[in-house]
Design a protein around this motif. Structure first.
Motif, PDB file in Angstrom:
ATOM      1  N   ASN A 179      -0.854  10.513  -3.272  1.00 36.10           N
ATOM      2  CA  ASN A 179      -0.467   9.184  -3.747  1.00 36.10           C
ATOM      3  C   ASN A 179       0.518   9.229  -4.905  1.00 36.10           C
ATOM      4  O   ASN A 179       1.097   8.215  -5.273  1.00 36.10           O
ATOM      5  N   LYS A 180       0.727  10.411  -5.521  1.00 38.74           N
ATOM      6  CA  LYS A 180       1.668  10.579  -6.636  1.00 38.74           C
ATOM      7  C   LYS A 180       1.842  12.064  -6.879  1.00 38.74           C
ATOM      8  O   LYS A 180       1.204  12.901  -6.216  1.00 38.74           O
ATOM      9  N   GLY A 198       5.709   5.758 -11.078  1.00 38.05           N
ATOM     10  CA  GLY A 198       5.818   7.137 -10.612  1.00 38.05           C
ATOM     11  C   GLY A 198       7.212   7.702 -10.771  1.00 38.05           C
ATOM     12  O   GLY A 198       7.402   8.801 -11.267  1.00 38.05           O
ATOM     13  N   GLY A 199       8.211   6.911 -10.352  1.00 43.74           N
ATOM     14  CA  GLY A 199       9.573   7.407 -10.341  1.00 43.74           C
ATOM     15  C   GLY A 199      10.141   7.690 -11.709  1.00 43.74           C
ATOM     16  O   GLY A 199      10.958   8.591 -11.878  1.00 43.74           O
ATOM     17  N   SER A 214      11.411   8.957  -5.253  1.00 46.79           N
ATOM     18  CA  SER A 214      11.539   9.940  -6.304  1.00 46.79           C
ATOM     19  C   SER A 214      11.088  11.331  -5.850  1.00 46.79           C
ATOM     20  O   SER A 214      11.680  11.915  -4.947  1.00 46.79           O
ATOM     21  N   ALA A 215      10.054  11.888  -6.478  1.00 47.99           N
ATOM     22  CA  ALA A 215       9.597  13.229  -6.128  1.00 47.99           C
ATOM     23  C   ALA A 215       9.188  13.325  -4.659  1.00 47.99           C
ATOM     24  O   ALA A 215       9.299  14.393  -4.041  1.00 47.99           O
ATOM     25  N   SER A 216       8.717  12.219  -4.071  1.00 51.46           N
ATOM     26  CA  SER A 216       8.410  12.207  -2.635  1.00 51.46           C
ATOM     27  C   SER A 216       9.671  12.452  -1.817  1.00 51.46           C
ATOM     28  O   SER A 216       9.643  13.147  -0.789  1.00 51.46           O
ATOM     29  N   ASN A 248       3.931   6.733  -1.953  1.00 56.90           N
ATOM     30  CA  ASN A 248       3.935   7.677  -3.080  1.00 56.90           C
ATOM     31  C   ASN A 248       5.203   7.454  -3.889  1.00 56.90           C
ATOM     32  O   ASN A 248       6.303   7.833  -3.471  1.00 56.90           O
ATOM     33  N   GLY A 249       5.050   6.841  -5.079  1.00 58.22           N
ATOM     34  CA  GLY A 249       6.204   6.481  -5.904  1.00 58.22           C
ATOM     35  C   GLY A 249       6.797   7.615  -6.697  1.00 58.22           C
ATOM     36  O   GLY A 249       7.728   7.402  -7.462  1.00 58.22           O
ATOM     37  N   GLY A 250       6.284   8.844  -6.548  1.00 60.92           N
ATOM     38  CA  GLY A 250       6.886   9.987  -7.214  1.00 60.92           C
ATOM     39  C   GLY A 250       6.059  10.494  -8.365  1.00 60.92           C
ATOM     40  O   GLY A 250       4.843  10.339  -8.406  1.00 60.92           O
TER      41      GLY A 250
END
Length: 533
Positions: A209-210, A20-21, A299-301, A241-243
């Motif tokens: 979740n992303k 995700g990140g 990341s985005a989270s 949530n990895g982003g």
């Protein structure tokens, strides 16, 4: 015991964060003052010269492509943990996850005893249209026999996936009857929104979740439904949530922030400062808001959480987030592979850099979550902030930290119930998942008596000593696990997990979270805080 649980889940956390990140900033090239530069092919670099010599003169046959990939990965290992090389063989799956869709037939499957079982059929999918059911067993896909010949999951995916509109014929075993179906492949969504429902009177719950290309659209659809149901307070769950795509998190932040407030800015040595601000009236600018995070939120989270915390818009509950504050951009390479290169850092409105240190090397960076446990950061609130994090003050005077993730306003320790070696065995042997699927298929008529997850939560009983529990105990014995000797805390943990997974079989992820949240310590704490505000 907590350490064992952390070791069990840590590889999954890192894979989510890395996948995700590494997309943070992707799909934003047109907004970034940086462009790909292609080097002249007239003069070969030293790396290429060495590869050419090995290819032409080495004593034994060797795959130079493999050597080249290894050389690139070694080079990137000296930069930062999130600049990565993606081989061409992996790029399609990586991009599908980011796009939030793929082309296929729309089932979830697993392999038991060398047989492919249909776990669930996506609603509205080509498989549902064709008539597939949970419990069906694949015998053939096209001309390929897939039962009893050690077919693995990757091979199954390759056989089932294909261009939108193309057809695949499958032969299935349903009970004792052999059936054939022709399925027309379609566009299958990979949802980033797991659940969106009214969790309490006037209180909504959304879990992401992303952040893929469809996340903002999914979020807005869920919010519209919640608004129609009179939502005044909201829990936004970003745990694990990895982003993903930065712009999607910016768009969601805009729905919570008023005026022209700064959401995030990015900057690097070769990338000028770029600001992202709120620009429109949002759907939920006034209601009470809580954000849930943990060590898997990255990341985005962290962009979204940091913006809401810096502006005193939301109360953040949970544990310190992962600490991934680097922006990557994709460069597609000639052989079909890709390079995700870190080009900038992102900063919250107060100027916080959330990126945790990586100056001690990637191995140390990857072990940082282990260190958090040993330092008490997953258990004790006093150890939860980054020790070297620089303090900042929000407009209302709240103290927040930079330098290593988002520190929550209210700490909730890791749930340490159900972490014995015996419980770990139930997961590593997939005893729980196998049992849930088989019991559900055998009793599907009973499960369909429940109209929704709320009714299921109230009416489905898995008490110790009951029918379902006794069936699970007998099933676990086949894996040499005696569950009736477990401590009471472990028993309650397994009961909760079984019930949530049964709900997932019936109502997908929304069912799982609606049932699981009823006893989730962090969700319970969020509801308490909302009632006190």
């Amino acid at each position: 015991m907590v350490n064992n649980k952390l070791k069990l889940w840590l590889p999954l956390i890192f894979s989510i964060v890395m996948i995700g990140g590494m997309f943070l900033g992707y799909k934003m090239k047109e907004k970034m003052p940086v462009t790909a530069r292609f080097f002249s092919a007239e003069r070969k670099g030293t790396v290429q010269e060495v590869l050419d010599l090995i290819s032409k003169r080495y004593v034994d046959p060797i795959q130079t492509d493999t050597l080249a990939d290894a050389a690139i990965e070694e080079m990137l290992s000296h930069l930062d943990p999130h600049s990565i090389f993606i081989p061409s063989s992996d790029l399609q799956q990586v991009n599908e996850d980011l796009a939030g869709k793929f082309e296929g037939i729309g089932i979830e499957f697993n392999i038991f005893n060398d047989t492919i079982h249909v776990l669930s059929v996506l609603k509205g999918s080509p498989s549902e249209d064709a008539g597939l059911h949970p419990g069906d067993k694949f015998l053939k896909i096209g001309d390929s026999t897939v039962a009893g010949n050690n077919t693995d999951s990757d091979e199954v995916k390759q056989l089932l996936r294909g261009l939108h509109g193309s057809k695949v014929q499958v032969t299935l075993l349903r009970g004792r009857e052999i059936k054939q179906f022709t399925i027309t492949r379609g566009i299958i969504p990979l949802y980033s929104l797991d659940a969106g429902y009214m969790i309490a009177p006037a209180t909504g719950y959304i879990r992401l979740n992303k952040f893929s290309e469809t996340t903002y659209e999914e979020f807005m659809e869920a919010m519209q439904k919640l608004k129609e149901n009179g939502v005044e307070k909201l829990i936004l769950d970003l745990r694990g949530n990895g982003g993903g795509i930065l712009q999607e998190s910016v768009e969601i932040a805009d729905e919570f922030l008023d005026g022209n407030k700064l959401i995030v800015y990015t900057q690097g040595d070769h990338v000028k400062k770029q600001e992202f601000r709120a620009r429109r009236e949002g759907i939920f600018e006034k209601g009470k808001l809580i954000v849930l995070i943990d060590e898997g939120s990255a990341s985005a989270s962290e962009v979204l959480t940091g913006a809401l915390q810096d502006w005193d818009r939301a109360e953040v509950i949970g544990r310190r987030s992962f600490g991934k504050g680097l922006v990557q951009e994709q460069y597609n390479l000639n052989d079909g592979s890709a390079l995700r290169l870190t080009i900038a850092r992102y900063y919250t409105p107060l100027g916080r850099s959330i990126q945790k240190p990586y100056d001690k090397g990637i191995e140390s960076y990857n072990e940082e979550l282990y260190d958090r446990y040993h330092n008490g950061a997953l258990i004790n609130a006093d150890s939860n902030k980054m020790a070297t994090g620089e303090p900042y003050h929000t407009p209302k005077g709240k103290l927040v930290y930079g330098g290593g993730g988002i520190t929550p306003d209210v700490f909730v320790a890791m749930d340490t119930t159900g972490i014995s070696n015996k419980v770990a065995q139930l997961y590593t042997k997939n005893t729980i998942g196998n049992f849930v699927y088989r019991y559900y298929v055998d009793h599907i008529d009973h499960f369909k008596l429940f109209a929704n997850p709320a009714d299921f939560e109230k009416g489905f009983d898995i008490r110790h000593g009951g029918q379902v529990w006794n069936a699970f105990a007998a099933f676990a014995l086949h894996d040499s696990i005696k569950i009736n000797t477990m401590p009471a805390a472990d028993t309650q943990f397994i009961i909760r997990r079984l019930k949530s997974l049964f709900a997932r079989q019936q109502w997908r992820n929304e069912g799982f979270y609606e049932v699981n949240n009823a006893k989730d310590p962090m969700v319970i704490k969020a509801l308490e805080e909302l009632n006190e505000q």
